[in-house]
Scaffold this motif. Structure first.
Motif, PDB file in Angstrom:
ATOM      1  N   VAL A 136      35.316  52.981  -2.291  1.00  0.00           N
ATOM      2  CA  VAL A 136      35.903  52.671  -1.044  1.00  0.00           C
ATOM      3  C   VAL A 136      36.196  51.084  -0.816  1.00  0.00           C
ATOM      4  O   VAL A 136      37.228  50.862  -0.301  1.00  0.00           O
ATOM      5  CB  VAL A 136      35.039  53.058   0.177  1.00  0.00           C
ATOM      6  N   TYR A 137      35.183  50.352  -1.065  1.00  0.00           N
ATOM      7  CA  TYR A 137      35.416  48.779  -1.049  1.00  0.00           C
ATOM      8  C   TYR A 137      36.381  48.450  -1.965  1.00  0.00           C
ATOM      9  O   TYR A 137      37.210  47.448  -1.333  1.00  0.00           O
ATOM     10  CB  TYR A 137      34.115  48.110  -1.365  1.00  0.00           C
ATOM     11  N   VAL A 138      36.499  48.836  -3.141  1.00  0.00           N
ATOM     12  CA  VAL A 138      37.481  48.520  -4.076  1.00  0.00           C
ATOM     13  C   VAL A 138      39.032  48.823  -3.389  1.00  0.00           C
ATOM     14  O   VAL A 138      40.104  48.162  -3.174  1.00  0.00           O
ATOM     15  CB  VAL A 138      37.433  49.078  -5.523  1.00  0.00           C
ATOM     16  N   PHE A 139      39.063  50.157  -3.024  1.00  0.00           N
ATOM     17  CA  PHE A 139      40.286  50.695  -2.595  1.00  0.00           C
ATOM     18  C   PHE A 139      40.826  49.721  -1.391  1.00  0.00           C
ATOM     19  O   PHE A 139      41.883  49.409  -1.022  1.00  0.00           O
ATOM     20  CB  PHE A 139      40.084  51.841  -1.998  1.00  0.00           C
ATOM     21  N   ALA A 140      39.930  49.411  -0.367  1.00  0.00           N
ATOM     22  CA  ALA A 140      40.083  48.783   0.870  1.00  0.00           C
ATOM     23  C   ALA A 140      40.682  47.279   0.528  1.00  0.00           C
ATOM     24  O   ALA A 140      41.715  46.717   0.877  1.00  0.00           O
ATOM     25  CB  ALA A 140      39.023  48.595   1.668  1.00  0.00           C
ATOM     26  N   GLY A 141      39.933  46.873  -0.685  1.00  0.00           N
ATOM     27  CA  GLY A 141      40.347  45.428  -1.118  1.00  0.00           C
ATOM     28  C   GLY A 141      41.928  45.321  -1.696  1.00  0.00           C
ATOM     29  O   GLY A 141      42.756  44.453  -1.332  1.00  0.00           O
ATOM     30  N   LYS A 142      42.140  46.262  -2.390  1.00  0.00           N
ATOM     31  CA  LYS A 142      43.509  46.535  -3.189  1.00  0.00           C
ATOM     32  C   LYS A 142      44.765  46.720  -1.922  1.00  0.00           C
ATOM     33  O   LYS A 142      45.689  46.345  -2.180  1.00  0.00           O
ATOM     34  CB  LYS A 142      43.404  47.762  -3.970  1.00  0.00           C
ATOM     35  N   THR A 143      44.094  47.602  -1.171  1.00  0.00           N
ATOM     36  CA  THR A 143      45.258  47.817   0.137  1.00  0.00           C
ATOM     37  C   THR A 143      45.229  46.868   1.270  1.00  0.00           C
ATOM     38  O   THR A 143      46.140  47.272   2.161  1.00  0.00           O
ATOM     39  CB  THR A 143      45.143  49.335   0.596  1.00  0.00           C
ATOM     40  N   ASN A 148      39.123  46.122   8.772  1.00  0.00           N
ATOM     41  CA  ASN A 148      40.229  46.769   9.634  1.00  0.00           C
ATOM     42  C   ASN A 148      39.463  47.977  10.204  1.00  0.00           C
ATOM     43  O   ASN A 148      38.833  48.610   9.706  1.00  0.00           O
ATOM     44  CB  ASN A 148      41.334  47.179   8.685  1.00  0.00           C
ATOM     45  N   VAL A 149      39.707  47.970  11.648  1.00  0.00           N
ATOM     46  CA  VAL A 149      39.025  49.136  12.359  1.00  0.00           C
ATOM     47  C   VAL A 149      39.631  50.417  12.141  1.00  0.00           C
ATOM     48  O   VAL A 149      38.875  51.500  12.180  1.00  0.00           O
ATOM     49  CB  VAL A 149      39.215  48.713  13.582  1.00  0.00           C
ATOM     50  N   TRP A 150      40.755  50.518  11.480  1.00  0.00           N
ATOM     51  CA  TRP A 150      41.330  51.985  11.397  1.00  0.00           C
ATOM     52  C   TRP A 150      40.833  52.468  10.061  1.00  0.00           C
ATOM     53  O   TRP A 150      40.767  53.640   9.898  1.00  0.00           O
ATOM     54  CB  TRP A 150      42.853  51.879  11.551  1.00  0.00           C
ATOM     55  N   LEU A 151      40.356  51.566   9.148  1.00  0.00           N
ATOM     56  CA  LEU A 151      39.496  52.119   7.910  1.00  0.00           C
ATOM     57  C   LEU A 151      38.609  52.721   8.283  1.00  0.00           C
ATOM     58  O   LEU A 151      38.075  53.959   8.008  1.00  0.00           O
ATOM     59  CB  LEU A 151      39.245  50.885   7.159  1.00  0.00           C
ATOM     60  N   LEU A 152      37.641  52.287   9.227  1.00  0.00           N
ATOM     61  CA  LEU A 152      36.332  52.780   9.729  1.00  0.00           C
ATOM     62  C   LEU A 152      36.587  54.063  10.247  1.00  0.00           C
ATOM     63  O   LEU A 152      35.752  55.340  10.298  1.00  0.00           O
ATOM     64  CB  LEU A 152      35.660  51.859  10.751  1.00  0.00           C
ATOM     65  N   VAL A 153      37.736  54.209  11.086  1.00  0.00           N
ATOM     66  CA  VAL A 153      38.269  55.388  11.897  1.00  0.00           C
ATOM     67  C   VAL A 153      38.281  56.758  10.868  1.00  0.00           C
ATOM     68  O   VAL A 153      37.730  57.720  11.131  1.00  0.00           O
ATOM     69  CB  VAL A 153      39.642  55.281  12.821  1.00  0.00           C
ATOM     70  N   VAL A 154      39.161  56.217   9.816  1.00  0.00           N
ATOM     71  CA  VAL A 154      39.495  57.409   8.640  1.00  0.00           C
ATOM     72  C   VAL A 154      38.062  57.640   7.984  1.00  0.00           C
ATOM     73  O   VAL A 154      37.774  58.957   7.788  1.00  0.00           O
ATOM     74  CB  VAL A 154      40.312  56.825   7.677  1.00  0.00           C
ATOM     75  N   VAL A 226      29.483  46.375   5.106  1.00  0.00           N
ATOM     76  CA  VAL A 226      30.121  46.201   3.866  1.00  0.00           C
ATOM     77  C   VAL A 226      31.612  45.898   4.231  1.00  0.00           C
ATOM     78  O   VAL A 226      32.216  44.908   3.392  1.00  0.00           O
ATOM     79  CB  VAL A 226      29.858  47.139   2.859  1.00  0.00           C
ATOM     80  N   LEU A 227      32.405  46.699   4.745  1.00  0.00           N
ATOM     81  CA  LEU A 227      33.713  46.572   5.032  1.00  0.00           C
ATOM     82  C   LEU A 227      34.369  45.736   6.034  1.00  0.00           C
ATOM     83  O   LEU A 227      35.593  45.629   6.271  1.00  0.00           O
ATOM     84  CB  LEU A 227      34.266  48.086   5.117  1.00  0.00           C
ATOM     85  N   THR A 228      33.345  45.317   6.800  1.00  0.00           N
ATOM     86  CA  THR A 228      33.997  44.434   8.024  1.00  0.00           C
ATOM     87  C   THR A 228      33.069  43.138   8.167  1.00  0.00           C
ATOM     88  O   THR A 228      32.052  42.851   7.502  1.00  0.00           O
ATOM     89  CB  THR A 228      33.593  45.086   9.486  1.00  0.00           C
TER      90      THR A 228
END
Length: 285
Positions: A136-143, A148-154, A226-228
Motif C-alpha cells: 500500500v505504501y509503494v502504491f501510494a508513493g507511485k500515485t 492524502n485523507v481520501w486514501l485512508l477513506v478507501v 505510516v501513510l500520513t
C-alpha cells in the motif's frame, strides 16, 4: 409439600441472580478504573502526574487540556480531529452503501456459492494488517496519494467492509421473505427494496454496524501513522506526538486521550438503544 419444596429453589435462584449482578458490577468497575484514572491524571500537573507513587490528592486543574488545544503554543488538534471525522464518517457511509446489497445477495436472494463468498469476506480479516502495509505504501508513493485523507477513506472502507457484510447478512437473514416478495409484486425495483423496505426493517442492525465501523475507523493507527504526515494526520497519530524523545507528557497525553475518546463515546450513547437492539437482533428466535 410442593410449595415448601419450591421455596428453597426460589431462594437459590434469587441468590444466584444477586451473585451474578455483583459479579457484573465488579467487572464493570474493573473495566472503568483505567478510564477513571486517565480522567483524574488529565486534571493533574505534569509533575504530580509523573509522581511515583501517584499523587492522588494533588491539586486539580485544566493545564493538560489547555496544552492539548494549543494554548501553550503547540500544534492545534483541530485539523487532526477534522481528518478523523471525515475518514470515519465517509468510510462508514461507503461501507453501509456497499454492505447492504452484498448482504442482500448473500441472504435474501442468495447467489450460487454464497457460503463460500461469505467466508471469503471473513478470510480477508485473517491476514495481519502489517502484511499489506508495504504494498500500500509503494502504491501510494507511485500515485502521489501519500498524506492524502481520501486514501485512508478507501483503506478503511475495504478494512471494515467484511465485518459490515457479515453483520448485515445476519440481520437480513431474519427478515421474512414475504416482505420482499410483496414489494416486488408491487413493482419495486432492487434499489427501492433496499432503501425503503429492508433498510427500515433492519435499522437497529445498521446502526450497530455503522457504530462499530466508525469506532474501528476512528481508532485505526497503523496505516494512518505510516501513510500520513501533516495534511492528512488523524487524531490517533496526533496523540502519539505527546510521546517524544524528551519524555512522556503524561497529563497532556491523558487529556488528549479523553478528548479524542469523546466523539465515539457520544455516538455510542446517542445510539445506545439502537445499538442494543441491533446487537440482539436475531438472537431470539
Amino acid at each position: 409439600m410442593t410449595a415448601v419444596a419450591a421455596q428453597p429453589a426460589r431462594s437459590h435462584g434469587r441468590h444466584r441472580r444477586m451473585f451474578l449482578g455483583l459479579l457484573a458490577w465488579l467487572a464493570g468497575i474493573v473495566f472503568f478504573l483505567p478510564v477513571a484514572w486517565m480522567i483524574l491524571t488529565a486534571l493533574h500537573s505534569e509533575t504530580d502526574a509523573a509522581a511515583n507513587p501517584p499523587a492522588v490528592t494533588a491539586p486539580l486543574g485544566l493545564d493538560g487540556y489547555r496544552s492539548f488545544f494549543g494554548a501553550g503554543g503547540g500544534p492545534s488538534p483541530w485539523p487532526s480531529l477534522i481528518n478523523s471525522t471525515t475518514v470515519a464518517v465517509t468510510s462508514t457511509a461507503l461501507v453501509l452503501l456497499l454492505a447492504l446489497p452484498a448482504a442482500y445477495a448473500l441472504s435474501v436472494r442468495p447467489v450460487r456459492g454464497w457460503r463460500d463468498a461469505l467466508f471469503f469476506f471473513l478470510s480477508t480479516k485473517m491476514m495481519p494488517v502489517v502484511a499489506g502495509l508495504l504494498p500500500v505504501y509503494v502504491f501510494a508513493g507511485k500515485t502521489g496519494l501519500l498524506d492524502n485523507v481520501w486514501l485512508l477513506v478507501v483503506l478503511h472502507t475495504s478494512m471494515n467492509l467484511p465485518v459490515a457484510v457479515w453483520m448485515t447478512q445476519s440481520f437480513l437473514a431474519d427478515v421474512p421473505a414475504s416482505i420482499v416478495e410483496a414489494a416486488r409484486v408491487d413493482g419495486a425495483r432492487l434499489p427501492t427494496v433496499l432503501a425503503r423496505v429492508l433498510a427500515p426493517v433492519i435499522a437497529p442492525g445498521l446502526a450497530a454496524t455503522a457504530l462499530i465501523c466508525c469506532i474501528l475507523s476512528w481508532n485505526e493507527l497503523l496505516f494512518a501513522r505510516v501513510l500520513t504526515s501533516v495534511t492528512a494526520q488523524t487524531a490517533p497519530v496526533f496523540l502519539t506526538g505527546f510521546v517524544t524523545g524528551e519524555g512522556l507528557f503524561l497529563a497532556q497525553l491523558c487529556a488528549a486521550s479523553v478528548v479524542i475518546s469523546l466523539p465515539v463515546l457520544a455516538a455510542g450513547l446517542a445510539a445506545q438503544d439502537k445499538l442494543v437492539q441491533g446487537l440482539s437482533l436475531g438472537a431470539v428466535k
